[in-house]
Scaffold this active site. Structure first.
Site: not given
Ligand code: SAH
Ligand code: SF4
Length: 350
Positions: A110, A339, A103
């Site tokens: 972000c 994540c 990953c």
């Molecule tokens: N910015 C992109 C990719 C990075 S985040 C996006 O938002 O898709 C990758 C994934 O992790 C996303 O689906 C995001 O919603 C999820 N994610 C973020 N914070 C999280 C959390 N606290 N618990 C579980 N998933 C989370």
């Molecule tokens: Fe950015 Fe986190 Fe939202 Fe993905 S989930 S768009 S990394 S702030």
């Protein structure tokens, strides 16, 4: 110094040093495909040119500051430091089936600002260069080679919004997939986005076989708007139209990421509207249990995980409605590698 990932720079150097193109190709193969490391890869060059080439080329754009191995499962978090002192992370996922995925991050933070995500809390976002994105794969590949595990999948689900760094994302995908690059299958690459319709279309046009994961999380406009403030400008109807277009361009389904938040995204109304929204789309729904951020990072009181049995109910209902649906098993919970936990409170090594 020229980065090994800078094609035109390396080609100019090759010409200047009169290096045989075949020898350079072998060097690249040793470094990017079989992950033998810089020293061993350099042996592919005739000794006359080796020293000068090595002196002019930078094989790594990131410094590996720390590695944390999960005691719970097969995850390892790699903490890197950029040349300008920023901390970023990648996560190696050793999946039980024997598959190994990485990953990667695309930014140092972000701008998405999603309420549930630790990365969104970091200040001072900058885009990673193509070489910084690729070096995460190169260094992980080298580590995994030592374990006899080939790196197979690369998912863009680390720190950052990949489409906010679109040019470097595309260049990195090109190189991960290219015959003269890492030569991974484009079917083994996946980009996760908060959902920017035009960028989703551009990705599907240029890389029809690369997977796309959409962080949908809610189909109630006001809930999605408040959880993911940046997405307000793209209404759910527009997002749905984009998924439908992707379905026409790609032969694999779009992955729908759906975060299970108690009372916010997991009510009966949420389920009914989700099924309706997805109707007619070719998707694979991945239900995500909420990972609480590292203490203090995501202090949103209203945000709490949905009970596990509720997730199971959603899963069963989606399947009954005819959708492919799975539950995400996050790895590396103990090392904050799951994540949304990819954020550092201190610089590595500090
Ligand atoms: N910015 C992109 C990719 C990075 S985040 C996006 O938002 O898709 C990758 C994934 O992790 C996303 O689906 C995001 O919603 C999820 N994610 C973020 N914070 C999280 C959390 N606290 N618990 C579980 N998933 C989370
Ligand atoms: Fe950015 Fe986190 Fe939202 Fe993905 S989930 S768009 S990394 S702030």
């Amino acid at each position: 110094m020229i980065s090994i990932h800078d094609h035109s720079g390396i080609e100019a150097l090759r010409k200047r040093l009169r290096i045989d193109p075949q020898a350079l190709r072998r060097l690249r193969g040793a470094f990017l495909r079989t992950f033998r490391g810089a020293e061993s890869a350099l042996e592919e060059l005739p000794s006359a040119e080796r020293v000068e080439f090595a002196g002019a080329v930078r094989f790594h754009d990131l410094e590996l500051a720390e590695v944390q191995d999960s005691k719970l499962d097969g995850a390892s978090k790699l903490l890197f430091r950029t040349a300008d002192g920023r901390a970023i992370e990648s996560v190696i996922l050793r999946i039980k089936t024997g598959r190994t995925a990485l990953c990667v991050s695309t930014q140092t933070g972000c701008a998405g600002g999603c309420l549930f995500c630790a990365t969104g809390r970091l200040k001072g976002v900058r885009n990673l260069t193509t070489a910084e994105i690729l070096d995460q794969a190169a260094q992980a590949g080298e580590r995994l080679r030592g374990e006899g595990r080939p790196l197979r999948n690369v998912v863009f689900m680390g720190m950052g919004e990949p489409f906010h760094n679109e040019e470097n994302l595309h260049a990195a995908l090109e190189e991960l997939w290219g015959r003269n690059g890492f030569h991974l299958s484009d079917r083994h690459l996946l980009v996760s986005t908060l959902g920017i319709p035009d960028a989703m279309r551009r990705l599907a046009h240029r890389f029809p076989r690369v997977g796309l994961a959409l962080s949908l999380h809610s189909v109630r406009q006001e809930i999605r708007d408040s959880l993911m403030p940046l997405t307000r400008r793209w209404p759910l109807s527009e997002l749905r139209a984009a998924v439908s277009e992707l379905n026409a361009l790609q032969d694999h389904p779009v992955m729908i990421e759906y975060l299970m938040l108690g009372g916010l995204t997991d009510t009966d109304a949420d389920l009914a509207q989700l099924v309706q929204w997805l109707d007619g789309l070719r998707v694979h729904v991945n239900l995500i249990p909420y990972n609480p951020g590292m203490a203090g990072d995501t202090g949103e009181a209203a945000i709490r995980p949905s009970p596990p049995e509720r997730l199971e109910e959603f899963l069963a209902a989606l399947k009954r409605a005819g959708f492919r649906a799975t539950r995400r098993h996050s790895l590396g919970g103990d090392i904050a590698a799951a994540c949304g936990q990819l954020a550092r409170r201190r610089e590595p090594g500090a």
